[in-house]
Design a protein around this motif. Structure first.
Motif, PDB file in Angstrom:
ATOM      1  N   VAL A 182       1.068  -0.806  -0.390  1.00 47.20           N
ATOM      2  CA  VAL A 182       0.106  -0.202  -0.159  1.00 47.20           C
ATOM      3  C   VAL A 182       0.430   1.831   0.160  1.00 47.20           C
ATOM      4  O   VAL A 182       0.589   2.085  -0.342  1.00 47.20           O
ATOM      5  N   THR A 183       2.173   1.325   0.716  1.00 53.10           N
ATOM      6  CA  THR A 183       2.919   2.079   0.739  1.00 53.10           C
ATOM      7  C   THR A 183       3.552   2.582  -0.592  1.00 53.10           C
ATOM      8  O   THR A 183       3.247   4.033  -1.537  1.00 53.10           O
ATOM      9  N   TRP A 184       3.803   2.020  -1.317  1.00 55.82           N
ATOM     10  CA  TRP A 184       3.732   2.679  -3.058  1.00 55.82           C
ATOM     11  C   TRP A 184       2.637   3.174  -3.981  1.00 55.82           C
ATOM     12  O   TRP A 184       3.167   3.488  -4.148  1.00 55.82           O
ATOM     13  N   ARG A 185       1.718   2.310  -2.892  1.00 53.68           N
ATOM     14  CA  ARG A 185       0.456   3.242  -4.543  1.00 53.68           C
ATOM     15  C   ARG A 185       0.387   4.567  -2.871  1.00 53.68           C
ATOM     16  O   ARG A 185      -0.184   5.407  -4.035  1.00 53.68           O
ATOM     17  N   VAL A 186       0.066   4.716  -2.297  1.00 53.29           N
ATOM     18  CA  VAL A 186      -0.097   6.209  -1.202  1.00 53.29           C
ATOM     19  C   VAL A 186       1.163   6.873  -1.943  1.00 53.29           C
ATOM     20  O   VAL A 186       0.770   8.165  -2.326  1.00 53.29           O
ATOM     21  N   HIS A 187       2.027   6.919  -1.727  1.00 53.36           N
ATOM     22  CA  HIS A 187       3.415   7.001  -1.773  1.00 53.36           C
ATOM     23  C   HIS A 187       3.664   7.757  -3.475  1.00 53.36           C
ATOM     24  O   HIS A 187       4.669   9.190  -4.042  1.00 53.36           O
ATOM     25  N   SER A 188       3.076   7.056  -3.782  1.00 61.38           N
ATOM     26  CA  SER A 188       3.241   7.035  -5.911  1.00 61.38           C
ATOM     27  C   SER A 188       2.358   8.313  -6.069  1.00 61.38           C
ATOM     28  O   SER A 188       2.481   8.805  -6.930  1.00 61.38           O
ATOM     29  N   ASP A 189       1.461   9.141  -5.548  1.00 56.73           N
ATOM     30  CA  ASP A 189       0.621   9.623  -5.867  1.00 56.73           C
ATOM     31  C   ASP A 189       1.032  11.232  -5.369  1.00 56.73           C
ATOM     32  O   ASP A 189       0.500  11.671  -3.744  1.00 56.73           O
ATOM     33  N   ALA A 190       0.982  11.736  -6.104  1.00 51.85           N
ATOM     34  CA  ALA A 190       2.107  13.542  -6.231  1.00 51.85           C
ATOM     35  C   ALA A 190       1.386  14.250  -5.521  1.00 51.85           C
ATOM     36  O   ALA A 190       2.110  14.922  -4.658  1.00 51.85           O
ATOM     37  N   PRO A 191       0.176  14.558  -5.281  1.00 50.07           N
ATOM     38  CA  PRO A 191      -0.887  15.750  -5.159  1.00 50.07           C
ATOM     39  C   PRO A 191      -0.810  15.314  -3.056  1.00 50.07           C
ATOM     40  O   PRO A 191      -0.944  15.743  -3.076  1.00 50.07           O
ATOM     41  N   GLY A 192      -0.877  14.273  -3.220  1.00 51.03           N
ATOM     42  CA  GLY A 192      -1.237  13.921  -1.807  1.00 51.03           C
ATOM     43  C   GLY A 192      -0.142  13.856  -1.171  1.00 51.03           C
ATOM     44  O   GLY A 192      -0.208  13.879  -0.489  1.00 51.03           O
ATOM     45  N   MET A 193       1.186  13.816  -2.139  1.00 57.52           N
ATOM     46  CA  MET A 193       2.127  13.614  -1.191  1.00 57.52           C
ATOM     47  C   MET A 193       2.696  15.080  -0.681  1.00 57.52           C
ATOM     48  O   MET A 193       3.127  15.680  -0.078  1.00 57.52           O
ATOM     49  N   LEU A 194       2.446  16.300  -2.141  1.00 60.21           N
ATOM     50  CA  LEU A 194       2.551  17.323  -2.129  1.00 60.21           C
ATOM     51  C   LEU A 194       1.872  18.047  -0.620  1.00 60.21           C
ATOM     52  O   LEU A 194       2.427  19.355   0.252  1.00 60.21           O
ATOM     53  N   MET A 195       0.834  18.180  -0.861  1.00 60.92           N
ATOM     54  CA  MET A 195       0.429  18.167   0.109  1.00 60.92           C
ATOM     55  C   MET A 195      -0.122  17.439   1.409  1.00 60.92           C
ATOM     56  O   MET A 195       0.190  18.495   2.449  1.00 60.92           O
ATOM     57  N   GLY A 196       0.057  16.376   1.540  1.00 59.49           N
ATOM     58  CA  GLY A 196       0.321  15.822   2.751  1.00 59.49           C
ATOM     59  C   GLY A 196       1.346  16.451   3.650  1.00 59.49           C
ATOM     60  O   GLY A 196       1.402  16.590   4.206  1.00 59.49           O
ATOM     61  N   GLY A 197       2.285  16.651   2.374  1.00 55.67           N
ATOM     62  CA  GLY A 197       4.039  17.141   3.304  1.00 55.67           C
ATOM     63  C   GLY A 197       3.199  18.306   3.703  1.00 55.67           C
ATOM     64  O   GLY A 197       3.913  18.750   4.787  1.00 55.67           O
ATOM     65  N   THR A 248       8.583   9.251  17.191  1.00 54.60           N
ATOM     66  CA  THR A 248       7.212   7.902  16.274  1.00 54.60           C
ATOM     67  C   THR A 248       6.625   9.707  16.298  1.00 54.60           C
ATOM     68  O   THR A 248       5.212   9.873  15.442  1.00 54.60           O
ATOM     69  N   TRP A 249       6.502  10.875  17.279  1.00 55.10           N
ATOM     70  CA  TRP A 249       5.268  11.935  17.263  1.00 55.10           C
ATOM     71  C   TRP A 249       5.978  12.326  15.950  1.00 55.10           C
ATOM     72  O   TRP A 249       4.725  12.157  14.694  1.00 55.10           O
ATOM     73  N   VAL A 250       6.629  12.487  15.204  1.00 55.98           N
ATOM     74  CA  VAL A 250       7.070  12.885  13.892  1.00 55.98           C
ATOM     75  C   VAL A 250       6.351  12.144  12.751  1.00 55.98           C
ATOM     76  O   VAL A 250       5.885  12.311  11.499  1.00 55.98           O
ATOM     77  N   HIS A 251       7.206  10.712  13.061  1.00 51.16           N
ATOM     78  CA  HIS A 251       6.647   9.753  12.238  1.00 51.16           C
ATOM     79  C   HIS A 251       5.320  10.136  11.971  1.00 51.16           C
ATOM     80  O   HIS A 251       4.189   9.803  10.784  1.00 51.16           O
ATOM     81  N   VAL A 252       4.398   9.732  12.725  1.00 52.82           N
ATOM     82  CA  VAL A 252       2.897   9.066  12.733  1.00 52.82           C
ATOM     83  C   VAL A 252       2.157  11.302  11.835  1.00 52.82           C
ATOM     84  O   VAL A 252       1.240  10.474  10.706  1.00 52.82           O
ATOM     85  N   ALA A 253       2.915  11.918  13.037  1.00 52.09           N
ATOM     86  CA  ALA A 253       1.719  13.381  11.968  1.00 52.09           C
ATOM     87  C   ALA A 253       2.117  12.656  10.516  1.00 52.09           C
ATOM     88  O   ALA A 253       1.504  13.808   9.933  1.00 52.09           O
ATOM     89  N   GLU A 254       2.993  12.286  10.241  1.00 49.87           N
ATOM     90  CA  GLU A 254       3.933  12.511   8.813  1.00 49.87           C
ATOM     91  C   GLU A 254       3.121  11.728   8.005  1.00 49.87           C
ATOM     92  O   GLU A 254       2.156  12.068   7.050  1.00 49.87           O
ATOM     93  N   VAL A 255       2.772   9.916   8.449  1.00 45.44           N
ATOM     94  CA  VAL A 255       2.101   9.339   7.133  1.00 45.44           C
ATOM     95  C   VAL A 255       0.493   9.974   7.948  1.00 45.44           C
ATOM     96  O   VAL A 255       0.333   9.353   6.928  1.00 45.44           O
ATOM     97  N   ARG A 256       0.456  10.007   8.565  1.00 45.34           N
ATOM     98  CA  ARG A 256      -1.195  10.481   9.002  1.00 45.34           C
ATOM     99  C   ARG A 256      -1.413  11.161   7.799  1.00 45.34           C
ATOM    100  O   ARG A 256      -2.512  11.318   7.019  1.00 45.34           O
ATOM    101  N   CYS A 257      -0.851  12.251   7.767  1.00 48.37           N
ATOM    102  CA  CYS A 257      -1.208  13.696   6.466  1.00 48.37           C
ATOM    103  C   CYS A 257      -0.733  13.157   5.250  1.00 48.37           C
ATOM    104  O   CYS A 257      -1.960  13.051   4.245  1.00 48.37           O
ATOM    105  N   PHE A 258       0.076  11.739   4.861  1.00 50.03           N
ATOM    106  CA  PHE A 258       0.165  11.359   4.094  1.00 50.03           C
ATOM    107  C   PHE A 258      -0.795  10.754   3.003  1.00 50.03           C
ATOM    108  O   PHE A 258      -1.716  10.755   2.102  1.00 50.03           O
ATOM    109  N   LEU A 259      -1.557   9.912   4.186  1.00 53.96           N
ATOM    110  CA  LEU A 259      -2.726   9.221   3.978  1.00 53.96           C
ATOM    111  C   LEU A 259      -3.956   9.902   3.650  1.00 53.96           C
ATOM    112  O   LEU A 259      -4.445   9.699   3.165  1.00 53.96           O
ATOM    113  N   ALA A 260      -4.290  10.983   4.147  1.00 53.64           N
ATOM    114  CA  ALA A 260      -4.674  12.014   4.398  1.00 53.64           C
ATOM    115  C   ALA A 260      -5.108  12.882   3.158  1.00 53.64           C
ATOM    116  O   ALA A 260      -6.046  12.893   2.168  1.00 53.64           O
ATOM    117  N   GLY A 261      -4.611  12.763   2.994  1.00 50.68           N
ATOM    118  CA  GLY A 261      -3.332  13.207   1.271  1.00 50.68           C
ATOM    119  C   GLY A 261      -4.024  12.344  -0.423  1.00 50.68           C
ATOM    120  O   GLY A 261      -4.525  13.063  -0.804  1.00 50.68           O
TER     121      GLY A 261
END
Length: 328
Positions: A60-75, A158-171
């Motif tokens: 699922v990581t390859w699927r989520v992290h392949s999406d440019a707008p989701g990763m950009l705004m999630g970042g 852990t905080w930095v990780h969770v905040a990051e991947v939660r936003c990537f998934l939301a994006g």
């Protein structure tokens, strides 16, 4: 982010979508975002053949992290959410060059995420080792409230990780498609916990329910410090031209909509519901479609699939057209 990217992103409509023009725009935007060095980095993803790295094409990581707008705004969203922890923000404020070169900091983070997501096992492990053994040990000090902090602190990691991947998934779920199932969301969090633990994080949540509980439990520790508010304001007003600043503001408004409701107000990102629903969301979705059209397929993602002897699936090939265009 350069003026060329801004000029393209800020336009209300995309010109005639002839194949030649599409190729030209994609080349220009990729060069603007990544530069020559960034384009050369994709060479790191070609070998060794058959090496899936930490995740592989079935993840699922390859699927989520392949999406440019989701990763950009999630970042962008992850930077805002991470800033709510006073100790994490103190490290950024005292050790980062984001005030003088915000885009370079974003690019370094993006390079790390791409290396650990799509690189070979050797590339991914080297990226983690570089940050864990060379970068984080240098980032420590005392926060304005007198508390010591360290980037190597497992709790902060852990905080930095969770905040990051939660936003990537939301994006991804806001700007990507098809949507994930509950089981796929849990699998995503389980997968991305692997490099987080390699980096030194502990008690990493591995499901959507665990992430929700973790964020709820963390809220007493969170506070929008003066440094956090100043940092967000700096990014929102970043740019050398009015057009560039408008494009960044558009992306930031889209990113702010990805945050939990309780996170926006302390960072002074609250906007009326009608504005968020009727203006911010449609503009961000339009920008997302254009970003996907212009930036996908990613050379890095394509090279990673080639390393596995595979062709990227349709959702990784810019399957959504830009506004006013047709797929070709």
């Amino acid at each position: 982010m350069t003026a060329r990217l801004t000029a393209l992103t800020a336009r209300p409509a995309v010109p005639n979508p002839a194949r030649g023009l599409k190729a030209f725009v994609r080349r220009e935007v990729n060069t603007s975002v990544h530069g020559a060095r960034g384009l050369r980095l994709q060479e790191r993803y070609a070998n060794p053949p058959g090496d899936p790295g930490l995740f592989g094409p079935g993840s699922v990581t390859w699927r989520v992290h392949s999406d440019a707008p989701g990763m950009l705004m999630g970042g962008f969203a992850s930077l805002m959410l991470q800033s709510l922890h006073p100790l994490a923000m103190a490290g950024v404020d005292q050790h980062s060059d984001f005030r003088t070169d915000a885009i370079s900091r974003l690019n370094r983070t993006a390079a790390y995420v791409m290396s650990t997501s799509f690189g070979s096992t050797e590339v991914a492990e080297a990226a983690v080792a570089h940050v864990r053994d060379r970068v984080h040990p240098r980032i420590n000090g005392t926060a304005p409230d007198g508390r010591p902090y360290s980037a190597a602190d497992p709790h902060l990691l852990t905080w930095v990780h969770v905040a990051e991947v939660r936003c990537f998934l939301a994006g991804y779920e806001r700007f990507g498609a098809p949507p994930l199932t509950p089981a796929e969301r849990d699998r995503y969090y389980r997968e991305v916990a692997v490099p987080a633990r390699m980096l030194g994080a502990e008690d990493v949540p591995e499901s959507a329910s665990e992430v929700a509980r973790y964020l709820r439990d963390m809220r007493p520790e969170l506070q929008a410090t003066e440094a956090a508010i100043e940092g967000i304001h700096f990014i929102r007003t970043y740019g050398e031209t009015p057009g560039e600043r408008a494009a960044v503001r558009l992306l930031m408004n889209g990113a702010a909509a990805l945050l939990p409701d309780w996170a926006r107000e302390p960072l002074r990102l609250g906007r009326p519901d009608a504005v968020r629903i009727l203006i911010d969301r449609p503009l961000a979705q339009t920008a997302g479609r254009f970003i996907r059209w212009a930036l996908q397929p990613s050379e890095i993602v394509g090279t990673a699939y080639e390393r596995m002897g595979m062709t990227p699936p349709p959702q990784h090939l810019g399957w959504r057209s830009a506004p006013g265009t047709s797929r070709d």
